[in-house]
Each structure stands twice: as structure tokens, then as C-alpha cells.
Scaffold this motif. Structure first.
Motif, short mmCIF file in Angstrom:
data_model
loop_
_atom_site.label_atom_id
_atom_site.label_comp_id
_atom_site.label_asym_id
_atom_site.label_seq_id
_atom_site.Cartn_x
_atom_site.Cartn_y
_atom_site.Cartn_z
N GLU A 50 -2.96 71.72 -13.49
CA GLU A 50 -1.72 71.15 -12.98
C GLU A 50 -0.77 70.73 -14.10
O GLU A 50 0.43 70.58 -13.87
N SER A 51 -1.27 70.57 -15.31
CA SER A 51 -0.39 70.17 -16.41
C SER A 51 0.15 71.36 -17.19
O SER A 51 0.95 71.19 -18.10
N VAL A 52 -0.25 72.58 -16.82
CA VAL A 52 0.19 73.78 -17.51
C VAL A 52 1.61 74.15 -17.10
O VAL A 52 1.98 74.07 -15.93
N VAL A 62 8.13 80.22 -15.82
CA VAL A 62 7.56 81.12 -14.82
C VAL A 62 6.24 80.57 -14.29
O VAL A 62 5.35 81.31 -13.89
N THR A 63 6.15 79.24 -14.27
CA THR A 63 4.96 78.59 -13.76
C THR A 63 4.79 78.97 -12.28
O THR A 63 5.76 78.93 -11.53
N PRO A 64 3.58 79.36 -11.86
CA PRO A 64 3.38 79.72 -10.45
C PRO A 64 3.79 78.59 -9.52
O PRO A 64 3.59 77.41 -9.81
N GLN A 69 3.95 73.03 -6.99
CA GLN A 69 3.78 72.23 -5.79
C GLN A 69 2.65 71.22 -5.95
O GLN A 69 2.76 70.08 -5.50
N ALA A 70 1.57 71.63 -6.57
CA ALA A 70 0.45 70.72 -6.79
C ALA A 70 0.87 69.56 -7.69
O ALA A 70 0.49 68.41 -7.47
N LYS A 72 3.96 68.37 -8.04
CA LYS A 72 4.85 67.49 -7.29
C LYS A 72 4.06 66.61 -6.33
O LYS A 72 4.33 65.43 -6.21
N GLY A 73 3.11 67.18 -5.65
CA GLY A 73 2.27 66.43 -4.71
C GLY A 73 1.49 65.33 -5.39
O GLY A 73 1.28 64.27 -4.84
N LYS A 74 1.09 65.60 -6.61
CA LYS A 74 0.33 64.61 -7.37
C LYS A 74 1.19 63.40 -7.70
O LYS A 74 0.73 62.26 -7.64
N PHE A 75 2.45 63.63 -8.01
CA PHE A 75 3.32 62.51 -8.37
C PHE A 75 3.83 61.76 -7.15
O PHE A 75 4.21 60.61 -7.24
N LEU A 76 3.81 62.39 -5.99
CA LEU A 76 4.26 61.74 -4.78
C LEU A 76 3.19 60.81 -4.21
O LEU A 76 3.50 59.87 -3.51
N ASN A 77 1.93 61.09 -4.50
CA ASN A 77 0.84 60.28 -3.95
C ASN A 77 0.68 59.00 -4.67
O ASN A 77 0.88 58.68 -5.69
#
Length: 77
Positions: A50-52, A62-64, A69-70, A72-77
Motif C-alpha cells: 500500500e505504500s508503493v 501509474v500506480t494501480p 483505493q486501498a 485511501k481507505g486506510k487513511f479514511l479509517n
């Protein structure tokens, strides 16, 4: 991160399992230690992925999308 003592105990139980076999208590301990090791490994790997940030030769991000999304979800939780 799993402590060095726990990793050493996993190795010790593995060697004993191959040579003389384990008692029921030792088999339960080995199973619990392996489970803890795998949980720790998976969490560390997930954090690493997730940090790549992937950059192409032109300098574009060109990060997948799934990784973005993973993250962003981590920072929202």
C-alpha cells in the motif's frame, strides 16, 4: 514484527517435529505461533504494498487503481 524468541521457538518446534515428533501441547503451541507469524507477515506485506508508488519513465504516476483505493481507505479509517 515477531520477536526473535518466537521465531527461534518456531524453528525449534519444526526441527523437533521432524526428528522425534511433538506432544499435543507442543503441536498446539506450534500452530498458534505459525498463525501469529502469518498474520504478522501478511500485515507487513499489505503495508508495504500500500505504500508503493509506481512511476513510469516519463514521470507519470501509474500506480494501480486498486493500490490507490486501498491507500485511501486506510487513511479514511
Amino acid at each position: 514484527m515477531l520477536s526473535k524468541e518466537k521465531i527461534a521457538r518456531i524453528s525449534e518446534l519444526s526441527r523437533k517435529s521432524k526428528s522425534t515428533g511433538l506432544s499435543i501441547e507442543e503441536a498446539k503451541e506450534q500452530s498458534a505461533l505459525r498463525k501469529e507469524y502469518l498474520e504478522t507477515f501478511r500485515a507487513t506485506m499489505r503495508d508495504t504494498i500500500e505504500s508503493v508508488k509506481v512511476i513510469d519513465p516519463a514521470g507519470n504516476d501509474v500506480t494501480p487503481l486498486k493500490v490507490k483505493q486501498a491507500k485511501k481507505g486506510k487513511f479514511l479509517n
